[in-house]
Motif scaffolding. Structure first.
Motif, short mmCIF file in Angstrom:
data_model
loop_
_atom_site.label_atom_id
_atom_site.label_comp_id
_atom_site.label_asym_id
_atom_site.label_seq_id
_atom_site.Cartn_x
_atom_site.Cartn_y
_atom_site.Cartn_z
N THR A 1 -4.05 -41.51 34.17
CA THR A 1 -5.41 -41.84 33.76
C THR A 1 -6.34 -40.64 33.76
N GLY A 2 -5.96 -39.60 34.48
CA GLY A 2 -6.85 -38.46 34.59
C GLY A 2 -7.91 -38.65 35.66
N ILE A 3 -7.84 -39.79 36.36
CA ILE A 3 -8.84 -40.08 37.40
C ILE A 3 -8.15 -40.12 38.75
N SER A 4 -8.68 -39.35 39.69
CA SER A 4 -8.12 -39.33 41.04
C SER A 4 -9.06 -40.05 41.99
N ILE A 5 -8.55 -41.09 42.60
CA ILE A 5 -9.36 -41.79 43.60
C ILE A 5 -8.97 -41.26 44.97
N LEU B 1 -4.37 -44.63 26.07
CA LEU B 1 -4.77 -45.70 26.98
C LEU B 1 -6.26 -45.98 26.91
N PHE B 2 -7.07 -44.93 26.91
CA PHE B 2 -8.51 -45.16 26.91
C PHE B 2 -9.00 -45.68 25.56
N ILE C 1 -8.10 -48.99 34.13
CA ILE C 1 -6.68 -48.77 33.86
C ILE C 1 -5.96 -48.64 35.19
N THR D 1 -11.08 -48.82 37.64
CA THR D 1 -11.32 -47.80 36.64
C THR D 1 -11.07 -48.36 35.25
N ILE E 1 -6.14 -47.70 47.88
CA ILE E 1 -6.46 -46.86 46.73
C ILE E 1 -5.70 -47.34 45.49
N LEU F 1 -0.42 -42.24 38.89
CA LEU F 1 -1.54 -42.94 38.26
C LEU F 1 -2.65 -41.96 37.92
N SER F 2 -2.85 -41.00 38.82
CA SER F 2 -3.93 -40.06 38.58
C SER F 2 -3.60 -39.16 37.40
N THR F 3 -2.32 -38.85 37.20
CA THR F 3 -1.94 -38.08 36.03
C THR F 3 -2.03 -38.93 34.77
N GLN G 1 -3.21 -40.31 27.79
CA GLN G 1 -4.52 -40.71 28.32
C GLN G 1 -5.42 -41.20 27.19
N TYR H 1 -7.53 -48.81 41.77
CA TYR H 1 -7.43 -48.28 40.42
C TYR H 1 -7.82 -49.29 39.35
#
Lengths: 326, 267
Positions: free
Chosen positions: A74-78, B177-178, B113, B111, B104, A70-72, B174, B108
């Protein structure tokens, strides 16, 4: 003598007790059996638990790779998330079968080089017909703080309680920053290796390669045929700076500075804004009959529209380079 | 004593000297006793003293032994305990990690997405909101293959999905999607505003709110005051930029006469 007798009696009694303690099979005997019993109990209580822990481990591994994926994607790492729930339903509301719940969420992570920490409140009101969820408070902390464009954006997002806009604009902002960095690096002739995140479990390895294929394809500057101009190009603050200077070492005094800002507008739209600044010695200015230097910034804008960013920058570099070498 | 007794039994006759001698004897023996007593007392005392000394020594020895014994026993029990506590804490930490990871994954969605893995690839869920109000979610089911494909989706038809996927899906997922996120959030926001206009400002509207499915073209007639004689205005809102929730063109027309507003349905 009496005191001594008393003492003697006391000692004798103690000695007998001690003797007993030495000899008896230990109270520890009870301890170990107790321990063994509780161990057995816990073993049995989750004895599916033992197997569960093996399953848990593999399941955990799978979930962790899902997060990595998911982080790859979206580019967002939680990295951290916690939630607290508070029930605000009053007795009146329960009569009308309305439920009111306040959730407090805390979220932190990063998007490339920018780390964020969010706290927000979500108010959920459920009545017979529908469920409404409203973000009633949002507070954002971002680092690094040297991106001044971001502080205004952050306060706007907080005011609007627009969580999704925050992440969207953050993503596009970071994308532009990375693109600017790559472009500057390319012209400077610096290496552009992008470290790939570690590939997780084999199930997802395939998906990850699919996503990563775009990472490499999208890099415009991996082409070895692109020319580099390490001496002409000057990056005052390194590759992450917002300015690129073009000079010719054999012609000191002339400099073209390209200022590339990345702005976020009121709606959360991320737009690059490029400007050209010229630094020219007075004599050259006097010789400039056609006012080329004066109109340079405008021509730059036009050129941007026609050629796009990279080609425009390259043409500028080439022009200063070749002119000087004449 | 016996001597004294016998003497006392017989003694009355003998009286005098014998009695005197006896008295002297008893005196001597008493004094001797007295002299002996302290000695024996002393002896006894010293004997007791040494006994106490011995007892103390023995007690200390035994104390030490018992301590050792207990220590060795403790060692053996603690050899059993650590394994067990190790199991427990390991399992606890695993559980905690698992819960954290699950949380976690759920987080998500905040965010905008989030996604769930499927057998084919991933089902991405895009959430929308306007001014803090969480609105509809849409999904896009992607097949992770080269080339990436959209298996199915719940994106409304009037959102330019094909255009966006043609531009970005294969090269920059990415961005795809955005960008989709942008369009959907904007549409959701416009729709929400139109709905609220219809419901919250019913009193001000002189006729139905007309809108297209993208909610980027709205027209309606409204009065400045809900009651009263004010003449209706005709408003037309155009949102050219599909990624925004604010109109790009607004036209308000006013006719003195009740008739004829270009975009209104009534006469």
């Amino acid at each position: 003598m009496d005191s001594q007798l008393v003492e003697a009696r006391a000692l004798e009694a103690e000695i007998t007790a001690l003797r007993r303690a030495c000899v008896e099979p230990p109270a520890p005997g009870e301890d170990t059996s107790r321990v063994r019993k509780s161990f057995r109990e816990t073993y049995q209580a989750d004895s599916e638990g033992w197997e569960l822990s093996k399953d848990l481990r593999s399941h955990l591994g799978h979930l962790e790779s899902e997060i990595q994926f998911l982080s790859t994607l979206t580019g967002i790492s939680i990295r951290h998330y916690s939630k607290k729930t508070e029930d605000l339903t009053s007795t009146e509301m329960t009569e009308k079968s309305i439920k009111k719940v306040l959730q407090r969420h805390r979220l932190s992570g990063n998007c490339h080089m920018i780390t964020f920490q969010l706290e927000f409140q979500l108010l959920e009101i459920q009545n017979e017909e529908s469920l409404s969820s409203v973000i009633t408070d949002l507070s954002i902390i971002m680092e690094p703080t040297e991106y001044s464009e971001l502080s205004e954006f952050v306060s706007r997002a907080e005011e609007r309680r627009d969580l999704f806009m925050f992440f969207r604009s953050l993503h596009f902002f970071v994308e532009w920053c990375e693109y600017r960095k790559r472009t500057f690096k390319r012209f400077k002739g610096l290496s552009l290796t992008t470290p790939l995140p570690p590939t997780p479990s084999t199930n997802l390895a395939h998906y990850m390669t699919v996503i990563h294929s775009w990472t490499l394809a999208a890099l415009p500057s991996q082409n070895p045929h692109y020319e580099k101009y390490p001496e002409a190009v000057h990056l005052s603050e390194g590759a992450s700076s917002s300015c690129m200077g073009i000079r010719n070492p054999s012609r000191p005094g002339f400099e073209l500075v390209i200022v590339w800002r990345i702005q976020i507008d009121e709606e959360g739209k991320v737009l690059p804004k490029l400007d050209l600044l010229t630094k020219v010695p007075l004599q050259a200015l006097e010789l400039d009959k056609n006012g080329v230097i004066e109109t340079a910034p405008l021509s730059f804008r036009t050129l941007l529209g026609v050629l796009g960013i990279e080609a425009t920058l390259e043409s500028l570099i080439k022009s200063l380079h070749t002119e000087a070498s004449n | 004593m016996e001597l004294a007794n016998t003497l006392s039994q017989d003694g009355e006759s003998r009286g005098g000297v014998l009695a005197h001698l006896e008295r002297l004897e008893t005196q001597v023996s008493r004094s001797r006793k007295k002299m002996e007593e302290p000695q024996s007392a002393q002896a006894e005392e010293s004997a007791l003293g040494t006994r106490i000394h011995e007892l103390r020594r023995l007690r200390d020895k035994l104390r030490a032994e018992v301590k050792q014994h207990q220590a060795s026993v403790k060692a053996s029990t603690t050899n059993v305990e650590p394994d067990q506590t190790l199991e427990i804490t390991e399992q606890e930490s695993l559980k905690r990690k698992w819960e954290n990871v699950k949380a976690i994954l759920q987080a998500y969605r905040f965010t905008g997405i989030s996604g769930k893995l499927t057998s084919r690839g991933v089902c991405v869920c895009i959430s929308t909101a306007f001014e803090g109000n969480l609105l509809d979610s849409y999904f896009v089911d992607l097949v992770m293959r080269k080339p990436l494909q959209i298996h199915h989706h719940s994106i409304p038809v009037f959102i330019p999905l094909e255009e966006i996927s043609a531009k970005y899906l294969q090269t920059n997922i990415q961005h795809f999607l955005f960008t989709l996120c942008e369009y959907l959030n904007a549409y959701s926001g416009r729709k929400y505003q139109a709905d609220r206009l219809q419901s919250d400002f019913e009193a001000f509207l002189a006729g139905p709110l007309q809108r297209n499915s993208l909610c980027n073209l709205l027209s309606f007639t409204y009065k400045a005051e809900p009651e009263g004689q004010s003449f209706p205005f005709c408003a037309r809102l155009l949102y050219k930029d599909l990624t925004t929730t604010l109109p790009t063109d607004v036209t308000v027309t006013y006719q003195g006469k009740r008739k004829y507003c270009t975009f209104c349905s009534h006469d």
